[in-house]
Write a protein that holds these residues in place. Structure first.
Motif, short mmCIF file in Angstrom:
data_model
loop_
_atom_site.label_atom_id
_atom_site.label_comp_id
_atom_site.label_asym_id
_atom_site.label_seq_id
_atom_site.Cartn_x
_atom_site.Cartn_y
_atom_site.Cartn_z
N THR A 180 42.80 42.97 48.08
CA THR A 180 43.51 43.33 46.86
C THR A 180 44.66 42.37 46.59
O THR A 180 44.86 41.91 45.45
CB THR A 180 44.05 44.77 46.98
N THR A 181 45.37 42.05 47.67
CA THR A 181 46.49 41.10 47.51
C THR A 181 46.00 39.74 47.06
O THR A 181 46.56 39.11 46.14
CB THR A 181 47.24 40.98 48.85
N ARG A 182 44.88 39.29 47.70
CA ARG A 182 44.34 37.98 47.33
C ARG A 182 43.81 37.97 45.91
O ARG A 182 43.98 36.99 45.17
CB ARG A 182 43.24 37.59 48.31
N CYS A 241 44.81 39.87 43.51
CA CYS A 241 45.97 39.86 42.60
C CYS A 241 46.56 38.46 42.48
O CYS A 241 46.91 38.01 41.37
CB CYS A 241 47.03 40.84 43.10
N LYS A 242 46.62 37.77 43.63
CA LYS A 242 47.13 36.40 43.59
C LYS A 242 46.21 35.50 42.78
O LYS A 242 46.68 34.67 41.98
CB LYS A 242 47.27 35.85 45.02
N ASP A 300 44.12 36.49 40.48
CA ASP A 300 44.26 36.85 39.08
C ASP A 300 45.49 36.22 38.46
O ASP A 300 45.45 35.71 37.32
CB ASP A 300 44.32 38.38 38.93
N ALA A 301 46.57 36.27 39.25
CA ALA A 301 47.79 35.65 38.72
C ALA A 301 47.61 34.15 38.54
O ALA A 301 48.04 33.56 37.54
CB ALA A 301 48.95 35.92 39.67
N ASP A 358 45.18 33.44 35.65
CA ASP A 358 45.84 33.59 34.36
C ASP A 358 46.56 32.31 33.96
O ASP A 358 46.65 31.98 32.78
CB ASP A 358 46.83 34.77 34.39
#
Length: 294
Positions: free
Chosen positions: A150-152, A154-155, A157-158, A161
């Motif tokens: 999940t952390t990866r 999110c990273k 995804d960030a 983006d």
């Protein structure tokens, strides 16, 4: 057992006649003759009685023998009956022994099964305990992995983006002095990584990129290639469209694609050389996009 006793009867008529003779002697017969006749008759009578007595004795003896034999037979019958009873009892004892042996065997089997069940219960308990520990460990690992993923994500995804890169350009009917083909009609250019004036794509980020080159022949040959140029000046050939077949008045399409790892500031472009005449066509296209940043 019955034994036939010989008859001891005497002709009674002869006896009576003899008695008559003895009791009523004739007066005309000499007395001496009469006495002799009587003696003779008595002797015969005695002999007859003795014979009857002997016959009777033999019959009694035979009866005694037969009675003894009958008693022996009865004893023998009782003995046989007792033997049969004893044999039946012995058979019952043997059957009972067999049943006892069978019960003992079944008891041993039941004991073994009980012991085996206890062992299985113990083994299953240990196995279940070990499985529970493994499940807990796996659950913990899964939870940690899920959290890490999940952390990866999110990273990523960030990062994604911020690292959106793709382009699509058409044309390809002219080139620069150093033979780089220019696709001047840009329909999309997210991230501004493609220069429609020079025909060069410059990687804004390190990562994996996907490129596609499509070219149309207008009755001539096709001879175009895609290159990667690193920051230090090293040039690598990536892919090519090459066909020297000339079919006057006819058109055909050719296309090629490739995924390539690029460092930041690496360049990708299309070249045409050896006097190849570029063709004008809306179908000529050079495009690419960032697959995965690194």
């Amino acid at each position: 057992m019955e034994t036939e006793v010989p008859s001891t009867s005497v002709d009674m008529q002869d006896t009576e006649q003899a008695q008559v003779v003895f009791q009523m002697p004739s007066t005309s017969v000499d007395m001496q003759d009469t006495e002799q006749a009587q003696v003779k008759t008595l002797e015969e009578r005695v002999r007859m009685l003795e014979s009857c007595l002997q016959t009777l004795i033999r019959g009694l003896t035979q009866l005694n023998d037969n009675a003894a034999k009958a008693k022996d037979v009865e004893t023998l019958i009782r003995d046989l009956t007792q033997l049969n009873d004893d044999a039946a009892k012995v058979k019952d004892v043997e059957l009972l022994r067999d049943r006892v042996a069978k019960v003992e065997k079944e008891t041993d089997t039941a004991k073994n099964l009980t012991a085996r069940v206890d062992d299985l219960k113990f083994e299953n308990h240990n196995t279940i305990k070990a499985l529970e520990e493994r499940i807990n460990d796996q659950f913990t690992l899964t939870a940690n992995t899920h959290q890490d993923l999940t952390t990866r994500v999110c990273k990523l995804d960030a990062m994604s983006d911020k690292r959106k890169v793709w382009f699509s350009a058409r044309g390809g009917n002219r080139k620069t002095d150093d033979d780089k083909v220019i696709f001047g009609l840009t329909r999309t250019n997210e991230g501004d990584a493609y220069n429609a004036t020079t025909g060069i794509f410059t990687a804004p980020y390190k990562g994996a990129y996907f490129f596609t080159l499509t070219y149309c022949s207008h009755g001539g040959e096709i001879n175009v290639s895609v290159y990667r140029e690193e920051k230090n000046g090293y040039i690598e050939w990536l892919m090519e469209l090459y066909d020297t077949t000339e079919t006057k008045g006819k058109k055909y399409m050719a296309s090629t694609s490739r995924i390539v790892d690029l460092e930041k500031k690496d360049k990708v472009y299309v070249e045409s050389y050896n006097g190849h005449e570029l063709t004008a066509g809306y179908a000529n296209m050079f495009s690419g996009f960032l697959v995965h940043p690194m």
